[in-house]
Design a protein around this motif. Structure first.
Motif: not given
Length: 582
Positions: A300, A303, A522, A524-525, A541-542, A547, A549
């Motif tokens: 995970t 963010q 953001g 995050s990935s 992620a957005s 969130e 992810v």
């Protein structure tokens, strides 16, 4: 007077051209005649630099030395002489790929020549070859020369070279303004070019084919990239043989010499060659330290919008997001948090405030993360302000699921704001764990320096965690043609993070912030080893929402056509020595 004209530097924007030209196999004379015609057309249209594809005088596929023997030429030689006449007539430059024979050794090379108004200028021999050429060509032995011309400093890479950041980096550290890139690419080579442009602050002019030869399909997509990785022009992309375009296509774009000096090129001065010595090592084919066991990772990337300087409020956010992720996926075994996870970025705090937030590696932040890791049975990568005697570091630690410190990393490539308070780290470690494999950590701006992830690859990191505080200060959104990748990149994919994963062949998990007045972006990935040909799928992620992810992957892809093992076995570090010299 003519000499003065040749030496006069061009200061105004000028036009460059890429010719998407499909050579006919075994038809050298016809190919050269046609390519001369197309080059002259581009010169007449005002192009001051023309780039043609790899092996553009002969076609690409040759089974052995005997089959290509009738079609090789010396460089300089008959072929370069023909182009020199045109270049002189139009006061312009051309780069084209061709098979070269060396007169002294009778060795053949997959080469490219640079010809200009003054005649033959120089050549490049492909450093990182693909399997097909190895049956007839010797490995390139010239390094990556940079040629000073009146339109700028020009270097050349060829096709597979771009899968290895080192070849473009050699051009960058030697001051190249323009990288000419002849290629016969099915996707991998041209997809790396925006990163190569960004990493080195140089224009890239690539020229590909758009048809099929002996079953090998080349997808077109010749393109011209800015030093910021923006696409200035692109030829059609054809992903299947049914879409082949045999006719040539020429694209044009403007290059502005005022952009030769740019922030990405300036960043080259922040390299840390003293940390990159491992790049000269090839621990292969025997390496008893590498991990050979694939691990299933459920990771995970968290963010959130940081509350600057308030550890307690940031702890609350972290607990909430991680526990939610664990509840949704009980197999969760790795969490990556953003840079300076509990304090948030401190670039606007005073020296005293930063010092008050600092702690030793076993301080309050570690105690908090340790308790969370043990409670949820997860490993956590987090960032903190480390105090070691009188020095402060922008650091990250890996806490294993049993609550122990599995590794600590101190940021080695500091940002401008970091330099106001932090001391740079002095090593690029990889940490071995029992349940996750081998993990490397980079922090923020480290990702912009491919040598850093390159060292982690040589040390055989199975994955890389990147806690970040990114608001666009480096890198940028991916602009490769979307159809080029079998598994499509998400909309807000970031070029440099993707380049870390593919360049090191290590799954890369990035955690970043959102919000605040600094406008964190953001994204995050998870970036993966090979979405281009369909092995795996990036997840992003957005850009503006708090969130967590969660992604799942297997760390070692032993059966993939290209993986870390192949990367290590095929690198040519004998020519990378300039990268480690201070």
């Amino acid at each position: 007077m003519a000499k003065e004209r040749l030496n006069e530097k061009v200061s105004k924007p000028f036009k460059v051209a890429s010719i998407q030209f499909n050579a006919i196999l075994n038809e050298r004379d016809k190919n050269v005649t046609e390519l001369l015609k197309l080059t002259e057309e581009a010169f007449k249209a005002g192009a001051k630099l023309v780039v043609a594809p790899e092996m553009s005088t002969t076609g690409y596929y040759y089974a052995d030395r005997k089959s290509i023997e009738p079609f090789v030429d010396t460089i300089p030689g008959k072929t370069t002489n023909a182009f020199a006449k045109l270049a002189k007539q139009y006061d312009a430059y051309v780069v084209f790929g061709m098979p070269e024979v060396d007169q002294e050794s009778d060795l053949y090379y997959n080469s490219a020549a640079l010809v200009g108004p003054e005649g033959y200028i120089g050549k490049y021999r492909k450093t990182q070859m693909w399997e097909s050429e190895m049956h007839w060509a010797a490995w390139g032995d010239l390094g990556v020369p940079v040629y000073d011309t009146k339109i700028g400093k020009i270097a050349i890479n060829i096709c597979m070279d771009s899968a290895y950041y080192e070849t473009a980096r050699l051009a960058g550290i030697n001051g190249a303004d323009i990288l000419a890139f002849p290629t016969n690419s099915s996707a991998q080579a041209i997809s790396a070019l925006p990163a190569r442009a960004m990493q080195n602050g140089m224009y890239v002019v690539s020229s590909n084919r758009s048809n099929t030869e002996n079953g090998f399909h080349m997808i077109g997509g010749s393109a011209i990239w800015s030093p910021e990785g923006h696409k200035l022009a692109e030829a059609p992309v054809v992903m299947t043989e049914k879409e082949d375009i045999d006719e040539p296509t020429t694209i044009y774009a403007q290059i502005d010499p005022k952009q030769f000096n740019n922030k990405n090129k300036e960043a080259l001065q922040e390299r840390r060659p003293e940390l990159y010595k491992e790049l000269m090592q090839t621990v292969a084919p025997w390496d008893y330290t590498k991990n050979t066991t694939s691990h299933e990772i459920v990771a995970t990337a968290v963010q959130y919008e940081p509350v600057i300087g308030n550890k307690e409020l940031n702890k609350t956010k972290i607990i909430s997001l991680i526990k939610q992720a664990k509840q949704e996926n009980p197999k969760l075994n790795l969490v990556v948090l953003p840079e300076l996870s509990l304090t948030g970025p401190v670039n606007k705090l005073t020296e005293k405030e930063i010092n008050n937030l600092s702690e030793d590696p076993n301080g309050d932040s570690t105690q908090f993360i340790t308790a969370l890791a043990k409670e949820l049975n997860i490993s956590i990568v987090y960032g903190f302000i480390e105090k070691d005697n009188k020095n402060l570091y922008n650091s990250a630690q890996l806490i294993s699921n049993d609550g122990k410190i599995a590794g600590k990393y101190q940021k080695t490539h500091l940002s401008t704001s970091d330099k106001k308070w932090a001391t740079a780290g002095s090593s690029l470690p990889v940490f071995e764990t029992e349940n996750l494999g081998k993990i490397g950590i980079l922090l923020g701006e480290d990702a912009m320096y491919p040598e850093a992830s390159g060292v982690l690859a040589v040390k055989r990191a199975d994955m890389i965690a990147i806690p970040s505080a990114w608001n666009g200060q480096y890198g940028g959104k991916m602009e490769i043609n979307k159809v080029m990748s079998v598994n499509k990149y998400p909309e807000n994919s970031m070029v440099i993070w993707d380049a870390v994963a593919i360049g090191a062949q290590a799954y890369t998990v990035v955690a970043n912030y959102v919000g605040t007045e600094d406008n964190y972006l953001g994204g995050s990935s998870l970036y993966t080893l090979d979405p281009l040909y369909g092995l795996d799928q990036p997840v992003v992620a957005s850009s503006n929402k708090e969130e967590a992810v969660t992604v799942t992957f297997e760390t070692i892809q032993a059966d993939a056509w290209f993986n870390q093992e192949m990367l290590i076995l095929s690198r040519q570090p004998a020519y990378f020595k300039p990268l480690i010299l201070e």
